[in-house]
Scaffold this active site. Structure first.
Site, PDB file in Angstrom:
ATOM      1  N   ALA A 153       0.833  -1.197   0.000  1.00  0.00           N
ATOM      2  CA  ALA A 153       0.000   0.000   0.000  1.00  0.00           C
ATOM      3  C   ALA A 153       0.872   1.253   0.000  1.00  0.00           C
ATOM      4  O   ALA A 153       1.930   1.299   0.631  1.00  0.00           O
ATOM      5  CB  ALA A 153      -0.911   0.006   1.225  1.00  0.00           C
ATOM      6  N   LYS A 154       0.396   2.271  -0.714  1.00  0.00           N
ATOM      7  CA  LYS A 154       1.117   3.543  -0.775  1.00  0.00           C
ATOM      8  C   LYS A 154       0.528   4.448   0.319  1.00  0.00           C
ATOM      9  O   LYS A 154      -0.344   5.289   0.061  1.00  0.00           O
ATOM     10  CB  LYS A 154       0.976   4.158  -2.172  1.00  0.00           C
ATOM     11  CG  LYS A 154       2.027   5.202  -2.516  1.00  0.00           C
ATOM     12  CD  LYS A 154       1.930   5.552  -3.993  1.00  0.00           C
ATOM     13  CE  LYS A 154       2.904   6.647  -4.391  1.00  0.00           C
ATOM     14  NZ  LYS A 154       4.317   6.213  -4.354  1.00  0.00           N
ATOM     15  N   ILE A 155       0.989   4.239   1.534  1.00  0.00           N
ATOM     16  CA  ILE A 155       0.460   4.904   2.716  1.00  0.00           C
ATOM     17  C   ILE A 155       1.387   6.063   3.108  1.00  0.00           C
ATOM     18  O   ILE A 155       2.613   5.918   3.105  1.00  0.00           O
ATOM     19  CB  ILE A 155       0.347   3.907   3.891  1.00  0.00           C
ATOM     20  CG1 ILE A 155      -0.580   2.740   3.503  1.00  0.00           C
ATOM     21  CG2 ILE A 155      -0.150   4.607   5.147  1.00  0.00           C
ATOM     22  CD1 ILE A 155      -1.970   3.152   3.130  1.00  0.00           C
ATOM     23  N   TYR A 159       6.282   6.995   4.281  1.00  0.00           N
ATOM     24  CA  TYR A 159       7.268   7.885   3.669  1.00  0.00           C
ATOM     25  C   TYR A 159       8.105   8.647   4.695  1.00  0.00           C
ATOM     26  O   TYR A 159       9.021   9.378   4.314  1.00  0.00           O
ATOM     27  CB  TYR A 159       6.579   8.793   2.654  1.00  0.00           C
ATOM     28  CG  TYR A 159       6.294   8.005   1.395  1.00  0.00           C
ATOM     29  CD1 TYR A 159       7.137   8.080   0.296  1.00  0.00           C
ATOM     30  CD2 TYR A 159       5.225   7.108   1.336  1.00  0.00           C
ATOM     31  CE1 TYR A 159       6.923   7.308  -0.828  1.00  0.00           C
ATOM     32  CE2 TYR A 159       5.001   6.332   0.219  1.00  0.00           C
ATOM     33  CZ  TYR A 159       5.847   6.431  -0.862  1.00  0.00           C
ATOM     34  OH  TYR A 159       5.641   5.649  -1.973  1.00  0.00           O
TER      35      TYR A 159
END
Length: 296
Positions: A153-155, A159
């Site tokens: 998932a690009k959560i 980052y």
């Protein structure tokens, strides 16, 4: 750089509003805990007008990221693509970077959100790491254990790991970092996947400890069409440093050649590498009108 001004328009929960007029709840889970999902997408000025590259794949991944993170996703993907084209039009953007973000409402508990919002913004942004060959340093930070977070998932919170790695690398004089996984095998850059070249073949880490990049999948597809052998396998540090050449790929960075890892220079000149061939082919690909699913 400034990403917006007093004329910039964004999409917010079904309406188009000026970025300077938009606001969010200071008690949002996204603000306090990084509990949000986002995408990075590019639009290109093609021979058939401005087109969003891999729009469907990106918005489907946004939906999937929300599902993996237990964030409600209440929107139709095709409708979001249409609204994104409107964002580009309202801001008179042709070549642009697009950022959809699903963020959560006020909630100070550590439970799934009861309310969510979506925004879509866009701005002019060149290749994230520029057009030079990169000096890359191995990071002291590792990619998260896949059993601790949904690594697919690009959560937003993921980052923080990327910011720490890039900041460390640039402080040491490198252009970018490369992170290893929990087993000290090659994973990915803070915002890009990696490919290495050895004896005319390309190798890239398998899924499991990395974000399944849409540009990564595009590169693998280009290898098939160009009859370049591309192998997904676990790569150790020795294989990384003994490669002939290497490159990063991602929506923001596009295709970026790597000059060296920890000061070890790759022997094959970039313009003579397989990566340079991929770079040229990728650039041609994003400008071809037949490569776009258009929902407007």
């Amino acid at each position: 750089m400034s990403y917006y001004n007093d004329k910039t328009v964004i999409y917010l929960n079904g309406s188009f509003v000026k970025a300077t007029d938009a606001n969010t709840d200071l008690y949002s889970q996204s603000l306090h805990y990084g509990y949000a999902a986002f995408e990075g997408i590019r639009a290109y000025k093609t021979h058939n007008g401005t087109r969003i590259f891999k729009a469907k794949a990106h918005f489907e991944r946004l939906k999937r990221s929300c599902e993996l993170a237990q964030i409600p996703f209440n929107w139709d993907v095709d409708e979001l693509i249409r609204e994104t084209y409107k964002v580009l039009s309202l801001n008179k953007l042709t070549d642009a970077y697009i950022r959809p973000l699903v963020f959560c409402g006020a909630n100070m508990t550590l439970s799934a959100p009861k309310s969510v919002s979506i925004m879509i913004c866009a701005w002019e942004w060149g290749a994230y790491l520029g057009n030079k060959q990169l000096k890359v340093g191995l990071s002291s930070f590792q990619r998260p254990n896949p059993k601790s977070v949904p690594i697919d998932a690009k959560i937003s919170a993921h980052y923080v790991n990327s910011i720490l790695a890039t900041t460390e690398a640039t402080t040491k004089g490198y252009d970018e970092a490369l992170l290893l996984d929990m087993h000290n095998n090659v994973a990915e850059a803070p915002g890009a996947n990696i490919f290495i070249e050895k004896n005319g073949k390309l190798y890239t880490p398998p899924l499991g400890h990395i974000l399944p990049g849409i540009t990564r999948a595009t590169v693998i597809g280009l290898c098939k069409s160009l009859d370049i052998e591309c192998i997904e396998k676990i790569l150790n540090i020795d294989e990384l440093k003994e490669a002939d050449s290497a490159f990063f790929c991602g929506t923001a960075v596009e295709i970026a050649g790597i000059e060296s890892i920890d000061g070890v220079k790759y022997p094959v000149k970039w313009q003579e590498s397989v990566g340079a061939t991929i770079q040229r082919t990728y650039k041609a690909l994003v400008l071809e009108k037949q490569n776009y699913e258009v929902i407007i």
